[in-house]
Design a protein around this motif. Structure first.
Motif, short mmCIF file in Angstrom:
data_model
loop_
_atom_site.label_atom_id
_atom_site.label_comp_id
_atom_site.label_asym_id
_atom_site.label_seq_id
_atom_site.Cartn_x
_atom_site.Cartn_y
_atom_site.Cartn_z
N THR A 78 0.84 -1.19 0.00
CA THR A 78 0.00 0.00 0.00
C THR A 78 0.88 1.24 0.00
O THR A 78 1.77 1.38 0.83
CB THR A 78 -0.91 0.01 1.23
N VAL A 79 0.61 2.14 -0.96
CA VAL A 79 1.34 3.39 -1.08
C VAL A 79 0.32 4.52 -1.02
O VAL A 79 -0.70 4.49 -1.69
CB VAL A 79 2.10 3.46 -2.43
N SER A 80 0.61 5.53 -0.18
CA SER A 80 -0.25 6.70 -0.09
C SER A 80 0.36 7.83 -0.89
O SER A 80 1.56 8.07 -0.81
CB SER A 80 -0.41 7.14 1.37
N ALA A 81 -0.50 8.52 -1.65
CA ALA A 81 -0.03 9.64 -2.47
C ALA A 81 -1.14 10.68 -2.56
O ALA A 81 -2.32 10.34 -2.48
CB ALA A 81 0.37 9.16 -3.86
N ARG A 82 -0.74 11.92 -2.76
CA ARG A 82 -1.72 12.99 -2.91
C ARG A 82 -2.41 12.87 -4.26
O ARG A 82 -1.74 12.62 -5.27
CB ARG A 82 -1.05 14.35 -2.81
N ALA A 83 -3.72 13.06 -4.25
CA ALA A 83 -4.48 12.93 -5.48
C ALA A 83 -5.50 14.05 -5.59
O ALA A 83 -5.95 14.61 -4.58
CB ALA A 83 -5.18 11.58 -5.52
N GLY A 84 -5.85 14.36 -6.80
CA GLY A 84 -6.85 15.38 -7.07
C GLY A 84 -8.19 14.73 -7.37
O GLY A 84 -8.45 13.58 -7.03
N ASP A 97 9.33 4.80 -4.23
CA ASP A 97 8.17 4.79 -3.34
C ASP A 97 7.73 3.36 -3.03
O ASP A 97 7.39 3.04 -1.89
CB ASP A 97 7.00 5.56 -3.97
N ILE A 98 7.75 2.51 -4.02
CA ILE A 98 7.36 1.11 -3.83
C ILE A 98 8.37 0.40 -2.92
O ILE A 98 7.99 -0.34 -2.01
CB ILE A 98 7.23 0.39 -5.18
N ALA A 99 9.67 0.65 -3.14
CA ALA A 99 10.70 0.03 -2.29
C ALA A 99 10.56 0.49 -0.84
O ALA A 99 10.70 -0.32 0.09
CB ALA A 99 12.09 0.37 -2.83
N ASP A 100 10.27 1.78 -0.62
CA ASP A 100 10.07 2.29 0.74
C ASP A 100 8.84 1.67 1.39
O ASP A 100 8.85 1.36 2.58
CB ASP A 100 9.94 3.82 0.71
N ALA A 101 7.76 1.48 0.62
CA ALA A 101 6.55 0.88 1.16
C ALA A 101 6.77 -0.58 1.54
O ALA A 101 6.24 -1.05 2.55
CB ALA A 101 5.42 0.99 0.14
N ILE A 102 7.57 -1.29 0.74
CA ILE A 102 7.88 -2.69 1.07
C ILE A 102 8.67 -2.75 2.37
O ILE A 102 8.40 -3.56 3.25
CB ILE A 102 8.66 -3.36 -0.08
N ALA A 103 9.66 -1.87 2.52
CA ALA A 103 10.46 -1.84 3.75
C ALA A 103 9.61 -1.44 4.95
O ALA A 103 9.77 -2.00 6.05
CB ALA A 103 11.64 -0.88 3.58
N ALA A 104 8.71 -0.47 4.77
CA ALA A 104 7.86 -0.03 5.88
C ALA A 104 6.89 -1.12 6.32
O ALA A 104 6.52 -1.19 7.50
CB ALA A 104 7.09 1.22 5.47
N ALA A 105 6.47 -1.96 5.39
CA ALA A 105 5.55 -3.05 5.71
C ALA A 105 6.27 -4.25 6.33
O ALA A 105 5.64 -5.24 6.68
CB ALA A 105 4.81 -3.49 4.45
N GLY A 106 7.59 -4.15 6.47
CA GLY A 106 8.34 -5.25 7.07
C GLY A 106 8.76 -6.31 6.08
O GLY A 106 9.14 -7.41 6.47
N GLY A 107 8.72 -6.01 4.81
CA GLY A 107 9.11 -6.96 3.77
C GLY A 107 10.61 -6.98 3.59
O GLY A 107 11.36 -6.28 4.28
N LYS A 112 15.63 -0.32 -5.48
CA LYS A 112 14.67 0.35 -6.36
C LYS A 112 14.99 0.13 -7.83
O LYS A 112 14.10 0.18 -8.67
CB LYS A 112 14.60 1.85 -6.05
N ARG A 113 16.24 -0.13 -8.15
CA ARG A 113 16.62 -0.36 -9.55
C ARG A 113 16.15 -1.71 -10.06
O ARG A 113 16.19 -1.97 -11.26
CB ARG A 113 18.13 -0.23 -9.71
N HIS A 130 6.80 -5.47 -11.20
CA HIS A 130 7.63 -6.66 -11.38
C HIS A 130 8.97 -6.39 -10.69
O HIS A 130 9.62 -5.39 -10.97
CB HIS A 130 7.83 -6.91 -12.88
N ILE A 131 9.36 -7.28 -9.77
CA ILE A 131 10.59 -7.11 -9.02
C ILE A 131 11.53 -8.26 -9.34
O ILE A 131 11.18 -9.43 -9.17
CB ILE A 131 10.32 -7.07 -7.50
N ARG A 132 12.74 -7.92 -9.82
CA ARG A 132 13.76 -8.93 -10.09
C ARG A 132 14.61 -9.10 -8.84
O ARG A 132 15.43 -8.26 -8.51
CB ARG A 132 14.63 -8.49 -11.27
#
Length: 148
Positions: A78-84, A97-107, A112-113, A130-132
């Motif tokens: 789950t990623v939170s972002a500002r939306a209109g 952002d996805i890498a940070d969310a994975i780390a925050a979720a305890g994954g 990120k590359r 897709h994560i290699r």
């Protein structure tokens, strides 16, 4: 034209690979985007440095990568972002952002590359990434973007 890839290129190779491509593809796509450098006889030191860096960032073993794959594919990120209005984001959700969310979720720790998003994430909702994790192991992850 022979090139040393400095970044992974889908369908061509990973960083540190020496590839032979057409001159136009190298001149017009790979070189301007800094995805590769011209191959020379003295470039072996550069290839060794790229491979050492890639190995340091990747998971150490294939078994460790398979455990990380099972963890990632079993959950959604789950990623939170500002939306209109209409759920359109101000900007986009990036691989960082996805890498940070994975780390925050305890994954597991993910570079990120190594995260590929097929289309830019610019709307609220559910998306795929897709994560290699290793040369032979990859995971498809559901990314849920919520309005902040």
């Amino acid at each position: 034209m022979k090139l040393i890839l400095t970044q992974p290129v889908t369908g061509l190779g990973v960083a540190g690979d020496v590839v032979d491509v057409k001159d136009g593809y190298a001149r017009n796509y790979l070189l301007p985007r800094k995805l590769g450098t011209a191959w020379t006889k003295g470039g072996q030191k550069q290839v060794d440095a790229i491979i050492a860096g890639r190995d340091a960032r990747s998971h150490k073993s294939e078994d460790e990568a398979k455990v990380a794959k099972a963890t990632l594919e079993g959950s959604s990120i789950t990623v939170s972002a500002r939306a209109g209005q209409g759920g359109r984001l101000f900007g986009a959700v990036t691989a960082a952002d996805i890498a940070d969310a994975i780390a925050a979720a305890g994954g597991p720790q993910v570079d990120k590359r190594r995260i590929e998003v097929p289309t830019p994430i610019r709307n609220v909702g559910e998306h795929k990434a897709h994560i290699r994790l290793h040369d032979d192991v990859a995971a498809d992850v559901n990314v849920v973007v919520q309005e902040a």
